[in-house]
Motif scaffolding. Sequence first.
Motif, PDB file in Angstrom:
ATOM      1  N   PRO A  86      20.044   3.671   9.667  1.00  0.00           N
ATOM      2  CA  PRO A  86      21.236   3.850   8.843  1.00  0.00           C
ATOM      3  C   PRO A  86      20.907   4.341   7.443  1.00  0.00           C
ATOM      4  O   PRO A  86      21.696   5.056   6.843  1.00  0.00           O
ATOM      5  CB  PRO A  86      21.826   2.442   8.796  1.00  0.00           C
ATOM      6  N   GLY A  87      19.727   3.955   6.931  1.00  0.00           N
ATOM      7  CA  GLY A  87      19.367   4.335   5.570  1.00  0.00           C
ATOM      8  C   GLY A  87      19.319   5.838   5.388  1.00  0.00           C
ATOM      9  O   GLY A  87      19.488   6.348   4.287  1.00  0.00           O
ATOM     10  N   LEU A  88      19.090   6.571   6.472  1.00  0.00           N
ATOM     11  CA  LEU A  88      18.920   8.012   6.353  1.00  0.00           C
ATOM     12  C   LEU A  88      20.244   8.740   6.166  1.00  0.00           C
ATOM     13  O   LEU A  88      20.268   9.930   5.917  1.00  0.00           O
ATOM     14  CB  LEU A  88      18.158   8.550   7.573  1.00  0.00           C
ATOM     15  N   LEU A 120      11.587  -6.701   7.511  1.00  0.00           N
ATOM     16  CA  LEU A 120      10.939  -8.004   7.314  1.00  0.00           C
ATOM     17  C   LEU A 120       9.426  -7.793   7.281  1.00  0.00           C
ATOM     18  O   LEU A 120       8.868  -7.081   8.124  1.00  0.00           O
ATOM     19  CB  LEU A 120      11.303  -8.965   8.446  1.00  0.00           C
ATOM     20  N   HIS A 121       8.766  -8.416   6.294  1.00  0.00           N
ATOM     21  CA  HIS A 121       7.315  -8.293   6.136  1.00  0.00           C
ATOM     22  C   HIS A 121       6.670  -9.632   6.447  1.00  0.00           C
ATOM     23  O   HIS A 121       7.131 -10.667   5.950  1.00  0.00           O
ATOM     24  CB  HIS A 121       6.972  -7.891   4.707  1.00  0.00           C
ATOM     25  N   VAL A 122       5.623  -9.596   7.259  1.00  0.00           N
ATOM     26  CA  VAL A 122       4.925 -10.825   7.630  1.00  0.00           C
ATOM     27  C   VAL A 122       3.421 -10.655   7.391  1.00  0.00           C
ATOM     28  O   VAL A 122       2.954  -9.556   7.089  1.00  0.00           O
ATOM     29  CB  VAL A 122       5.201 -11.205   9.114  1.00  0.00           C
ATOM     30  N   GLU A 178       6.645   5.850   1.654  1.00  0.00           N
ATOM     31  CA  GLU A 178       7.024   4.691   2.451  1.00  0.00           C
ATOM     32  C   GLU A 178       6.394   4.708   3.846  1.00  0.00           C
ATOM     33  O   GLU A 178       5.927   5.739   4.329  1.00  0.00           O
ATOM     34  CB  GLU A 178       8.545   4.613   2.603  1.00  0.00           C
ATOM     35  N   SER A 179       6.492   3.559   4.502  1.00  0.00           N
ATOM     36  CA  SER A 179       5.953   3.420   5.856  1.00  0.00           C
ATOM     37  C   SER A 179       6.724   4.309   6.838  1.00  0.00           C
ATOM     38  O   SER A 179       7.869   4.669   6.604  1.00  0.00           O
ATOM     39  CB  SER A 179       6.066   1.960   6.306  1.00  0.00           C
ATOM     40  N   THR A 180       6.066   4.651   7.926  1.00  0.00           N
ATOM     41  CA  THR A 180       6.705   5.322   9.052  1.00  0.00           C
ATOM     42  C   THR A 180       7.506   4.271   9.813  1.00  0.00           C
ATOM     43  O   THR A 180       7.007   3.167  10.045  1.00  0.00           O
ATOM     44  CB  THR A 180       5.632   5.923   9.975  1.00  0.00           C
ATOM     45  N   ASP A 217      25.495  -1.522   4.874  1.00  0.00           N
ATOM     46  CA  ASP A 217      25.197  -1.043   6.230  1.00  0.00           C
ATOM     47  C   ASP A 217      23.753  -0.567   6.371  1.00  0.00           C
ATOM     48  O   ASP A 217      23.393   0.012   7.386  1.00  0.00           O
ATOM     49  CB  ASP A 217      26.164   0.078   6.626  1.00  0.00           C
ATOM     50  N   ASN A 218      22.929  -0.778   5.352  1.00  0.00           N
ATOM     51  CA  ASN A 218      21.535  -0.317   5.417  1.00  0.00           C
ATOM     52  C   ASN A 218      20.591  -1.503   5.596  1.00  0.00           C
ATOM     53  O   ASN A 218      20.365  -2.267   4.662  1.00  0.00           O
ATOM     54  CB  ASN A 218      21.201   0.469   4.145  1.00  0.00           C
ATOM     55  N   PRO A 219      20.044  -1.684   6.797  1.00  0.00           N
ATOM     56  CA  PRO A 219      19.222  -2.875   7.070  1.00  0.00           C
ATOM     57  C   PRO A 219      17.900  -2.868   6.307  1.00  0.00           C
ATOM     58  O   PRO A 219      17.454  -1.824   5.843  1.00  0.00           O
ATOM     59  CB  PRO A 219      18.959  -2.770   8.577  1.00  0.00           C
ATOM     60  N   PRO A 276      21.407  -4.753  16.636  1.00  0.00           N
ATOM     61  CA  PRO A 276      20.705  -5.678  17.537  1.00  0.00           C
ATOM     62  C   PRO A 276      19.180  -5.604  17.419  1.00  0.00           C
ATOM     63  O   PRO A 276      18.466  -6.256  18.168  1.00  0.00           O
ATOM     64  CB  PRO A 276      21.162  -5.204  18.919  1.00  0.00           C
ATOM     65  N   LYS A 277      18.665  -4.785  16.493  1.00  0.00           N
ATOM     66  CA  LYS A 277      17.210  -4.616  16.353  1.00  0.00           C
ATOM     67  C   LYS A 277      16.767  -4.957  14.944  1.00  0.00           C
ATOM     68  O   LYS A 277      17.544  -4.819  14.000  1.00  0.00           O
ATOM     69  CB  LYS A 277      16.826  -3.155  16.624  1.00  0.00           C
ATOM     70  N   VAL A 278      15.503  -5.354  14.830  1.00  0.00           N
ATOM     71  CA  VAL A 278      14.958  -5.675  13.508  1.00  0.00           C
ATOM     72  C   VAL A 278      13.685  -4.868  13.245  1.00  0.00           C
ATOM     73  O   VAL A 278      12.899  -4.614  14.159  1.00  0.00           O
ATOM     74  CB  VAL A 278      14.698  -7.196  13.357  1.00  0.00           C
ATOM     75  N   LEU A 316      12.019   7.074  13.403  1.00  0.00           N
ATOM     76  CA  LEU A 316      13.282   7.121  12.663  1.00  0.00           C
ATOM     77  C   LEU A 316      13.070   7.671  11.258  1.00  0.00           C
ATOM     78  O   LEU A 316      13.949   8.294  10.691  1.00  0.00           O
ATOM     79  CB  LEU A 316      13.898   5.725  12.562  1.00  0.00           C
ATOM     80  N   ARG A 317      11.912   7.372  10.686  1.00  0.00           N
ATOM     81  CA  ARG A 317      11.593   7.881   9.346  1.00  0.00           C
ATOM     82  C   ARG A 317      10.122   8.259   9.320  1.00  0.00           C
ATOM     83  O   ARG A 317       9.269   7.401   9.518  1.00  0.00           O
ATOM     84  CB  ARG A 317      11.866   6.806   8.281  1.00  0.00           C
ATOM     85  N   PRO A 318       9.781   9.537   9.086  1.00  0.00           N
ATOM     86  CA  PRO A 318       8.366   9.886   8.973  1.00  0.00           C
ATOM     87  C   PRO A 318       7.815   9.219   7.712  1.00  0.00           C
ATOM     88  O   PRO A 318       8.559   8.993   6.759  1.00  0.00           O
ATOM     89  CB  PRO A 318       8.380  11.412   8.819  1.00  0.00           C
ATOM     90  N   GLY A 338      22.119  -2.594  -5.611  1.00  0.00           N
ATOM     91  CA  GLY A 338      23.341  -1.829  -5.384  1.00  0.00           C
ATOM     92  C   GLY A 338      23.250  -1.114  -4.053  1.00  0.00           C
ATOM     93  O   GLY A 338      23.689   0.023  -3.894  1.00  0.00           O
ATOM     94  N   ARG A 339      22.647  -1.790  -3.063  1.00  0.00           N
ATOM     95  CA  ARG A 339      22.399  -1.165  -1.759  1.00  0.00           C
ATOM     96  C   ARG A 339      23.614  -1.301  -0.856  1.00  0.00           C
ATOM     97  O   ARG A 339      24.196  -2.390  -0.770  1.00  0.00           O
ATOM     98  CB  ARG A 339      21.191  -1.862  -1.115  1.00  0.00           C
ATOM     99  N   PRO A 340      23.997  -0.222  -0.154  1.00  0.00           N
ATOM    100  CA  PRO A 340      25.120  -0.334   0.787  1.00  0.00           C
ATOM    101  C   PRO A 340      24.822  -1.389   1.857  1.00  0.00           C
ATOM    102  O   PRO A 340      23.696  -1.480   2.343  1.00  0.00           O
ATOM    103  CB  PRO A 340      25.209   1.056   1.423  1.00  0.00           C
ATOM    104  N   GLU A 375       0.817  -1.212   0.000  1.00  0.00           N
ATOM    105  CA  GLU A 375       0.000   0.000   0.000  1.00  0.00           C
ATOM    106  C   GLU A 375       0.854   1.266   0.000  1.00  0.00           C
ATOM    107  O   GLU A 375       0.370   2.354  -0.289  1.00  0.00           O
ATOM    108  CB  GLU A 375      -0.963  -0.015   1.200  1.00  0.00           C
ATOM    109  N   THR A 376       2.170   1.143   0.328  1.00  0.00           N
ATOM    110  CA  THR A 376       3.046   2.324   0.369  1.00  0.00           C
ATOM    111  C   THR A 376       3.760   2.476  -0.979  1.00  0.00           C
ATOM    112  O   THR A 376       3.443   3.380  -1.755  1.00  0.00           O
ATOM    113  CB  THR A 376       4.073   2.188   1.502  1.00  0.00           C
ATOM    114  N   VAL A 377       4.734   1.593  -1.229  1.00  0.00           N
ATOM    115  CA  VAL A 377       5.475   1.582  -2.495  1.00  0.00           C
ATOM    116  C   VAL A 377       5.721   0.114  -2.832  1.00  0.00           C
ATOM    117  O   VAL A 377       5.458  -0.762  -2.013  1.00  0.00           O
ATOM    118  CB  VAL A 377       6.830   2.333  -2.343  1.00  0.00           C
TER     119      VAL A 377
END
Length: 338
Positions: free
Chosen positions: A234-236, A67-69, A187-189, A62-64, A123-125, A201-203, A58-60, A35-37
């Motif tokens: 990290p993506g930011l 996970l979608h469930v 994208e999602s918040t 260090d950018n996690p 340490p977080k997902v 972390l991301r609006p 081509g993603r760095p 529903e976002t992208v």
Amino acid sequence: MTPRKTQRLHGSSSHDVEEAVRILRDGGLVALPTETVYGLAARGLDERAVRSIFEAKGRPQDNPVILHVASAHDALPLWTGATDDARAFERASRLAEALWPGPLTIVSHRSALVPDVVTAGLPKVAVRVPAHEVFVRIVGALGEPLAAPSANASGRPSPTSAADVLESLDGRIDAVVDGGPCRFGIESTVVDVTGAVPVILRPGATRLEEIRAFLPDVTGRAPGQAAHTGDASPGLRHRHYAPAIAAVELVDDASPHWTGPGALLLRETTARRLEGAHGPRAALVEVLPDDVAGYARGLYAALYRLERAHPPRLLVEDVPHEGAWAAVRDRLLRATSS
Ligand code: TXA
Ligand code: MG
């Protein structure tokens, strides 16, 4: 990477949906509508499959990835429970219960099920349940989480249609499932529930007030700024959401540029006013609705259309500096800063 033949599949065909599940089960890469992208999905607990997402985009490293469930119930085993941090787990479950399925990603302490490559060693997902029938059907049939960043080459705008996925990933992924245009278009918040207070972390498509109704002490951040918790998202740190146009600038007042050589991205009221004052413009103008939901829904598609016309320069009219526009303005600032 070895080129792949990218199949075009349709979300309305059960045969195609089964084919998407089969490719994913075999460790392949399939772009799916949410529903976002659109997201670029692969088996999320399979280290090799997740690595191939990074390679295709081509993603760095260090950018996690998120996970979608299929349901909140399926998310719980990915987070650690009471023995680790009961408060974080309780907040995560509360939000999940209240706002899923929907455009909200929850970051909490990860369990041993989650491979390092998913979290870039953090340490977080990050986990979410998308509100999109085709996506949920596919992840449900697969019976395991799907890792899925936005389905664009790294740094480019997120795609909101199957055609825009192919713009940067054709020949690099196994299939795209066409589910039509995305309902939110942004994208999602992303909210981290592990700290003293929960932090955005991301609006994104879920508004701060919706989260505040369930986590009263949640804090936001200014559009375009890094999160104030330091490590955070990290993506930011990377340039993002940028169309392939040499110069992209945000302007307060678009009127001096109406007759200039650059392309313009305007809101409807402004476009009408300028046309009234100066007459129709010959060069490239994209117009988005005045309301924030309409603007967000159309933004990335407009950026892809604009870049296909190869203008030397793009001037984007700024949007209101108000809370409701925070997520959209965040994306504009990231697309225009280099
Ligand atoms: O709407 C969305 O969120 C889309 C759809 C496909 O679900 N996905 C998406 O993924 O936008 P991506 O990878 O393009 O952006 C995910 C953001 C990045 O800023 C990333 O750094 C952050 O979420 N993120 C992912 N895992 C994280 C973690 N463990 N800790 C902190 N931030 C994380
Ligand atoms: Mg992305």
